[in-house]
Write an enzyme that holds these catalytic residues in place. Sequence first.
Site, PDB file in Angstrom:
ATOM      1  N   LYS A  23       0.958  -1.234  -0.047  1.00 46.61           N
ATOM      2  CA  LYS A  23      -0.016   0.044   0.021  1.00 46.61           C
ATOM      3  C   LYS A  23       0.924   1.170   0.097  1.00 46.61           C
ATOM      4  O   LYS A  23       1.568   1.547   1.192  1.00 46.61           O
ATOM      5  CB  LYS A  23      -0.884   0.209   1.242  1.00 46.61           C
ATOM      6  CG  LYS A  23      -1.967   1.285   1.150  1.00 46.61           C
ATOM      7  CD  LYS A  23      -2.325   1.677   2.421  1.00 46.61           C
ATOM      8  CE  LYS A  23      -1.595   2.783   3.037  1.00 46.61           C
ATOM      9  NZ  LYS A  23      -1.625   4.191   2.120  1.00 46.61           N
ATOM     10  N   GLU A  35      -1.412   7.123  -0.248  1.00 55.35           N
ATOM     11  CA  GLU A  35      -2.554   7.266  -0.946  1.00 55.35           C
ATOM     12  C   GLU A  35      -2.350   8.784  -1.890  1.00 55.35           C
ATOM     13  O   GLU A  35      -2.806   9.038  -2.628  1.00 55.35           O
ATOM     14  CB  GLU A  35      -3.741   7.530  -0.054  1.00 55.35           C
ATOM     15  CG  GLU A  35      -3.730   8.410   1.346  1.00 55.35           C
ATOM     16  CD  GLU A  35      -3.263   7.793   2.411  1.00 55.35           C
ATOM     17  OE1 GLU A  35      -2.370   7.108   2.252  1.00 55.35           O
ATOM     18  OE2 GLU A  35      -3.600   8.369   3.298  1.00 55.35           O
ATOM     19  N   GLY A  48       7.302   5.230   7.670  1.00 55.35           N
ATOM     20  CA  GLY A  48       6.559   6.497   7.855  1.00 55.35           C
ATOM     21  C   GLY A  48       6.673   7.185   9.116  1.00 55.35           C
ATOM     22  O   GLY A  48       7.720   6.867   9.859  1.00 55.35           O
ATOM     23  N   GLY A  49       5.760   7.791   9.769  1.00 49.98           N
ATOM     24  CA  GLY A  49       5.930   8.612  10.803  1.00 49.98           C
ATOM     25  C   GLY A  49       6.035   7.608  12.168  1.00 49.98           C
ATOM     26  O   GLY A  49       5.441   6.393  12.319  1.00 49.98           O
ATOM     27  N   ILE A  50       6.283   8.163  13.323  1.00 50.78           N
ATOM     28  CA  ILE A  50       6.533   7.194  14.578  1.00 50.78           C
ATOM     29  C   ILE A  50       5.040   7.214  15.027  1.00 50.78           C
ATOM     30  O   ILE A  50       4.602   5.989  15.507  1.00 50.78           O
ATOM     31  CB  ILE A  50       7.042   8.163  15.760  1.00 50.78           C
ATOM     32  CG1 ILE A  50       8.771   8.189  15.558  1.00 50.78           C
ATOM     33  CG2 ILE A  50       6.792   7.799  17.079  1.00 50.78           C
ATOM     34  CD1 ILE A  50       9.193   8.841  16.727  1.00 50.78           C
ATOM     35  N   GLY A  94       3.646   4.560  13.260  1.00 52.34           N
ATOM     36  CA  GLY A  94       4.372   3.052  13.711  1.00 52.34           C
ATOM     37  C   GLY A  94       3.802   2.451  14.854  1.00 52.34           C
ATOM     38  O   GLY A  94       3.734   1.139  15.019  1.00 52.34           O
ATOM     39  N   GLU A 118      10.589   1.482   9.967  1.00 50.48           N
ATOM     40  CA  GLU A 118      11.482   2.547   9.437  1.00 50.48           C
ATOM     41  C   GLU A 118      11.088   3.908   9.639  1.00 50.48           C
ATOM     42  O   GLU A 118       9.757   4.385   8.758  1.00 50.48           O
ATOM     43  CB  GLU A 118      11.865   2.536   7.788  1.00 50.48           C
ATOM     44  CG  GLU A 118      12.639   1.350   7.657  1.00 50.48           C
ATOM     45  CD  GLU A 118      13.982   1.212   8.100  1.00 50.48           C
ATOM     46  OE1 GLU A 118      14.306   2.412   8.581  1.00 50.48           O
ATOM     47  OE2 GLU A 118      14.680   0.227   7.968  1.00 50.48           O
ATOM     48  N   CYS A 123      13.651  11.365   5.840  1.00 53.12           N
ATOM     49  CA  CYS A 123      13.670  11.230   7.281  1.00 53.12           C
ATOM     50  C   CYS A 123      15.197  11.542   8.095  1.00 53.12           C
ATOM     51  O   CYS A 123      15.303  11.711   9.013  1.00 53.12           O
ATOM     52  CB  CYS A 123      13.428   9.780   7.035  1.00 53.12           C
ATOM     53  SG  CYS A 123      14.615   8.954   5.967  1.00 53.12           S
TER      54      CYS A 123
END
Length: 490
Positions: free
Chosen positions: A176, A179, A229-231, A234, A251, A285
Amino acid sequence: MNLKLKQYINGQWVDAKSGQTRDIINPYNQEVVATVPEGDDADAKEAIAAAREAFDHGEWATLPAIERSQIVRKIANFIERDREELARLESLDTGKTVEESRGDMDDIAGVFHYYADIGDKNGGEMIESPMPNSISKVVHEPVGVCGQITPWNYPLLQASWKLAPALVTGNTLVMKPSEITPLTTLKTFELMEEAGVPAGVANLVLGSGATVGNELSSSVDVDLISFTGGIATGKKIMQAASSNMKNLALELGGKNPNVIFADADFELAVDQALNGVFFHAGQICSAGTRLIVEESIHDDLVNALVERVKQFKIGSGFDDDTQMGPLISAEHLEKVEKYVERGIEEGATLAVGGKRPEDPELQDGFFYLPTIFTDCTTDMDIVQDEAFGPIITVEKFTREEEAVNLANDSIYGLAGGVFTNDIAKAERCAAKMRMGTVWINEFNVYFPHAPWGGYKQSGIGRELGKLGIEEYTETKHILQNVKPEPLNWF
Ligand SMILES: NC(=O)c1ccc[n+]([C@@H]2O[C@H](COP(=O)([O-])OP(=O)(O)OC[C@H]3O[C@@H](n4cnc5c(N)ncnc54)[C@H](O)[C@@H]3O)[C@@H](O)[C@H]2O)c1
Ligand SMILES: C[N+](C)(C)CC=O
């Protein structure tokens, strides 16, 4: 645009079951560049079922590794063949300069080549067994069905770090993409079909994190979730993945220190401090957004940075002389603006930038001027939080130990840099910096051969390198007794 604007499930190009669609916006001028299906959990369930079937009953997992490597090599070759089309699609989606996107495509082809090279050399090992009359061996097997979720800043690069090792080791997958930036991933699924990846092995579902992403993370039919992606996301994924104790590879974000000593090559340090942050408008990042500068050169360094920043050519990623493009979205632009407001409230000094550009040609895009804050201290939110925009904060130090302590004073631990001509000092700092990557007299370099990932809250696991392949394998010990005899214990 010569691109199938569909999802790819079980070898078929399909619309969303709901019939919903989403417009993809060019962040440079807000034009709609494509309309794609907006899948949801129903589409994700179908894709997971296809991947499950292909893994449990298909031939992919048991194919000789060399045959999978050959298919992964073809994907690399097709990416090289279609480099320009892919680079332009990436820039349309993200706003980054086409030159940066071309570099990304070269890196991406390199990732597929690297895993094609090593994918058939993971044959396991024989163990010197301490048990008489036995054969003991360790083999590596695919994990199973992998859910793969990627962000918008390096859409295809981050996808390649997941697709290539997963495929070459015999897993099946459902990807995925973000979007808002799905186009190059879509194109790459066309290339994977052309390369001969069998139906059901690699599936693509488009849609939001709350629906498709959550289904991938929580489904008990998915064995591994690999997320970039972001924390905050996550953490949600980690919770959802506990449904069946999935393998996890995360990550996540970074707030990366760049320590500059007075004995560094001044021009190099200035150049790399800029490169380290302002590529892709700071939406990286590993951007070196926290400059930690020795007091004796602080003023000169800040002045040099400010002068250079004022010369930046900001504009369309499709213009040859553009150095920095827009931010990804209106929502992200607002986030960056709030972050700058917070810095001013906290008492940091705005040395340059701190607003949207006034150039009439840039008013339709999500542009923000490169920004430098001085008089920053580690307790400030602008020093601790990832803004993911074109912003540098500058802190001062006087002693080596203080510089390292400042660099480590963070919940993040993705990457960092040290600039000095004293190599022993650089090595001492690198050894103490709690980050997955430390660059010495360099910044923001990564390549397929070396692992990438974070300490602390910047993630779990490693992508790239040999470790990147280990994420996608289970390790099994097989012990064979070649002269079995009853124990006669019971
Ligand atoms: N460590 C790395 O290598 C690396 C690389 C690139 C980006 N990043 C990080 O990514 C972040 C920026 O990307 P972003 O804004 O797209 O991140 P994000 O976390 O908002 O979204 C990333 C992906 O997760 C999906 N998602 C959102 N909510 C979800 C949920 N509840 N369940 C499952 N999936 C969900 C999104 O749809 C998207 O595909 C930054 O923090 C950046 O540092 C890290
Ligand atoms: C990992 N990297 C540096 C390619 C992209 C980070 O956002």
